[in-house]
Structure formats: C-alpha cells, structure tokens
Enzyme design. Structure first.
Site, PDB file in Angstrom:
ATOM      1  N   ARG A  69       0.806  -1.242   0.000  1.00 43.50           N
ATOM      2  CA  ARG A  69       0.000   0.000   0.000  1.00 43.50           C
ATOM      3  C   ARG A  69       0.833   1.284   0.000  1.00 43.50           C
ATOM      4  O   ARG A  69       0.393   2.312   0.503  1.00 43.50           O
ATOM      5  CB  ARG A  69      -0.954   0.035   1.204  1.00 43.50           C
ATOM      6  CG  ARG A  69      -1.924  -1.111   1.270  1.00 43.50           C
ATOM      7  CD  ARG A  69      -2.911  -1.095   0.109  1.00 43.50           C
ATOM      8  NE  ARG A  69      -4.018  -1.966   0.404  1.00 43.50           N
ATOM      9  CZ  ARG A  69      -4.052  -3.270   0.130  1.00 43.50           C
ATOM     10  NH1 ARG A  69      -3.020  -3.846  -0.492  1.00 43.50           N
ATOM     11  NH2 ARG A  69      -5.107  -3.980   0.433  1.00 43.50           N
TER      12      ARG A  69
ATOM     13  N   CYS B 117     -11.474  -1.754   3.159  1.00 39.87           N
ATOM     14  CA  CYS B 117     -10.797  -1.792   4.452  1.00 39.87           C
ATOM     15  C   CYS B 117     -10.502  -0.385   4.952  1.00 39.87           C
ATOM     16  O   CYS B 117     -10.008   0.452   4.200  1.00 39.87           O
ATOM     17  CB  CYS B 117      -9.502  -2.594   4.339  1.00 39.87           C
ATOM     18  SG  CYS B 117      -9.828  -4.350   4.180  1.00 39.87           S
TER      19      CYS B 117
ATOM     20  N   GLU C  27      -6.157   3.439   6.266  1.00 42.12           N
ATOM     21  CA  GLU C  27      -5.818   3.309   4.843  1.00 42.12           C
ATOM     22  C   GLU C  27      -6.686   4.290   4.053  1.00 42.12           C
ATOM     23  O   GLU C  27      -6.285   4.833   3.027  1.00 42.12           O
ATOM     24  CB  GLU C  27      -6.114   1.864   4.413  1.00 42.12           C
ATOM     25  CG  GLU C  27      -5.949   1.586   2.949  1.00 42.12           C
ATOM     26  CD  GLU C  27      -6.228   0.120   2.623  1.00 42.12           C
ATOM     27  OE1 GLU C  27      -5.493  -0.761   3.104  1.00 42.12           O
ATOM     28  OE2 GLU C  27      -7.194  -0.149   1.884  1.00 42.12           O
TER      29      GLU C  27
END
Ligand code: EPU
Length: 319
Positions: free
Chosen positions: A180, A228, A303
């Site tokens: 990520r 998420c 995130e």
C-alpha cells in the site's frame, strides 16, 4: 488561499468548474460536505496550468479518484478538487503493432471496465485488481491490491504532474511499490502504462471471476463502505497481521457509533447507514483504534484518506 477571485484560476482554461459542489455522491461512503471548487480539466495542458497556479497561490489541490477510499469531512474541503473524468483522462490505449505488450491507461480510467476489456482481448496483467474499485491514479498512489497481487506488480511507467506543475515520466526502475505504498513523489497521476501478456481470453475471464468470487465470499460488498478502513499493521516479529482479525478478536464487530458501524462480516470494513455523518465514522475509527491498542498493543493506521478543510494539501491523494 490568497487569490483575487477563484475564477481567475481557471476561466481561461479548457475545464469545466462547479462552485460549492457536493462530494458525497462521488464517494463510496456517500457522506461528507462540499468542495469549494470542483474542476474537470479537458486537457493535460489545462491540468498542468491549473496545478502550477494552485502551487503559486498556495491553494490546496486534491484529486478525486473513484472515491472508493475517501472520507470527506462534514464541513467539506477548501481549495480546488480536481476530477479526472473527462474523455482525455479516461482513455485506454494498447500498442497496436505486433504483439500487445503494453497498455496505457489515464488517471481517471476505472479499473473495473478496464479489466473486462483486457479479458475480452485476451490480455493478462491486471486481473489482480478484480473487485477492487479504483481509478488508475488512485490505485497507483496507494499501490492498491489484495490477495492476488497489487497494481504495482504490472506497472511499467507512470506520468505525473509534480509540485512544479510539469509532467514527468517515471520508469519502472525508478519506482518501488510496497504494501500500500509507492515512492512516487506527490503529484497527479496523468497516466500509467502496464506490462501485458497475451493469453487465452477464457482463462483471463476465469481468473477475474475467481478473484471476484473470493472477495464476495469474504467481504461485505453491499454496505456503504470504503473497503478496508485500516492498513494491516506490521507486528514486532515482522509479520503483517490482518487488521480485520485484530478488530474481530477485540470483539468489535457490529459496534455502532451514530450511523456508523463495524461490519459483522469483516472487522476492517467500517460502513454507514443512510443519514450517518462523517463525524460518526471518525468517532468509530477512534474507538476501534483505542480498543485495538488496549487489546493487542497495536496501533492501527487508516488506509482510507480523510479530507478536511484547512489542511495544507497539494495533490496529496487521489481519494
Ligand atoms: N479475519 C477474521 N475476522 C475478520 C476478518 C478477517 O478472523 O473480521 C481473518 C480471516 O478469516 C483470515 C485473515 O483474517 O484468516 C485474513 O483475512 P482476509 O483474507 O480478509 O485479509 P485481510 O488481511 O483482512 C487484506 C486486504 C483487503 C483484501 C484482502 C484479501 C488490507 C488492509 N486488506 O485483508 O483489502 O481484499 O486482504 O485479499 O490490506 C482494502 O484494501 O480495502 C481491502 C479490503
């Protein structure tokens, strides 16, 4: 922001502009306030000029991708929000001579139709993005991915409008993609090219269906969420642990704050009911972080990208 009139930023450029533009409908959460100014450039040149002017006048500039990983504050955002959904920024091109080895997709192109078109043409390379809602720019910025790989696995080059407003191409050997994250400097992803491999269209399609099924069997696909909420944390022993599992073990599934709740299916999916506010969700995020810290001694980092008024921002994200 210290400009005489916001219109002087864009009135001579090939763009369309909307003041006080609602952003909720542009996000997967479907909540949050307005953008003072939403601009859709029709050309790369217009985007470069706009970016330079925003830098010159210290005006925050944010890029709205597919809104799949974005939470907009109830009070909205200041400065300029750019949406790359005009034809110039949604284009997809294949090298059209000899074997197809490269695909170039512009920052505003959406992965879902792109993946289907690749399967139809018998081109393999980006199936790992099946079921991950994202624009090309947004996916590159955060190296989006899942169990079957990340977008960075296939990237060959990225063209970016950087802090100076100039377009620069970064080649594969200059780029690194990790969980990520990417080392791509701040800026606006104009296009990315991907390495592709010719394959049997039926097999390409089967892989896409298989990946999508896996996602559907493990995650809530219908609730208003951004996928998420937290990055999977790195533990002291070097392992990356599922944030969803830690939230689940802390007994937080189903927890509610106002109209926001933790999914009962997957602990890392925080979702909202109709009428929820961004503040509800922000309070739920903090509650989950506190409880996971107490239960496991682990710090959860979001995130999902938060946009708030008054933050210094220059092309910080393709939310
Ligand atoms: N688990 C639980 N309870 C939960 C959730 C998960 O016990 O509430 C367990 C599962 O049973 C499994 C393990 O934890 O044994 C891992 O779960 P999962 O396969 O769902 O993976 P994850 O690490 O929780 C990551 C990505 C997802 C991606 C999946 C599958 C992150 C933050 N999440 O989740 O990505 O779809 O792998 O590839 O990296 C996203 O980024 O938005 C996202 C959803």
């Amino acid at each position: 922001m210290t400009v005489a009139s916001p219109a002087s930023l864009y009135s001579d450029l090939d763009v369309s502009a909307e003041t006080n533009a609602p952003l909720a409908a542009h996000t997967w959460f479907g909540i949050g306030g307005h953008a003072d100014l939403l601009i859709r450039p029709n050309t790369i040149a217009a985007l470069e000029t706009l970016a330079r002017r925003c830098r010159r006048d210290e005006i925050p500039l944010r890029v709205l991708g597919s809104g799949a990983n974005l939470l907009v504050d109830d009070e909205g955002v200041d400065g300029v929000v750019v949406k790359l959904d005009t034809p110039a920024f949604r284009a997809i091109e294949w090298n059209d001579q000899g074997r197809v080895e490269r695909m170039r997709a512009f920052g505003g192109a959406q992965f879902e139709p792109l993946i289907h078109e690749c399967s139809r043409r018998g081109l393999s390379g980006v199936e790992q993005m099946a079921g991950i809602p994202s624009s090309v720019g947004g996916a590159i910025r955060m190296n989006a991915g899942g169990k079957f790989g990340s977008v960075g696995d296939a990237v060959d080059a990225v063209a970016l409008i950087g802090l100076d407003g100039a377009l620069r191409v970064y080649t594969r050997d200059e780029l690194s993609f990790e969980y990520r994250r990417t080392n791509l400097p701040p800026g606006i992803v104009v296009w990315a090219s991907f390495r592709m491999r010719e394959d049997d269209p039926v097999q390409c399609r089967q892989r896409v269906v298989e990946y999508f099924r896996y996602k559907r069997s493990t995650q809530p696909m219908s609730a208003s969420s951004a996928g998420c909420m937290f990055r999977n944390p790195l533990l002291a022993d070097g392992r990356r642990e599922s944030a969803g599992r830690l939230i689940d073990l802390a007994g937080l599934k189903g927890t509610e704050v106002g109209g926001a709740f933790v999914s009962k299916e997957h602990g890392n999916f925080l979702a909202v009911n109709p009428g929820a506010s961004t503040d509800d969700l922000r309070r739920l995020v903090e509650l989950v972080q506190d409880r996971v810290r107490s239960a496991h001694g682990v710090e959860l980092e979001t995130e999902v990208v938060f946009w708030r008024r008054g933050e210094p921002a220059w092309a910080v994200s393709h939310g």
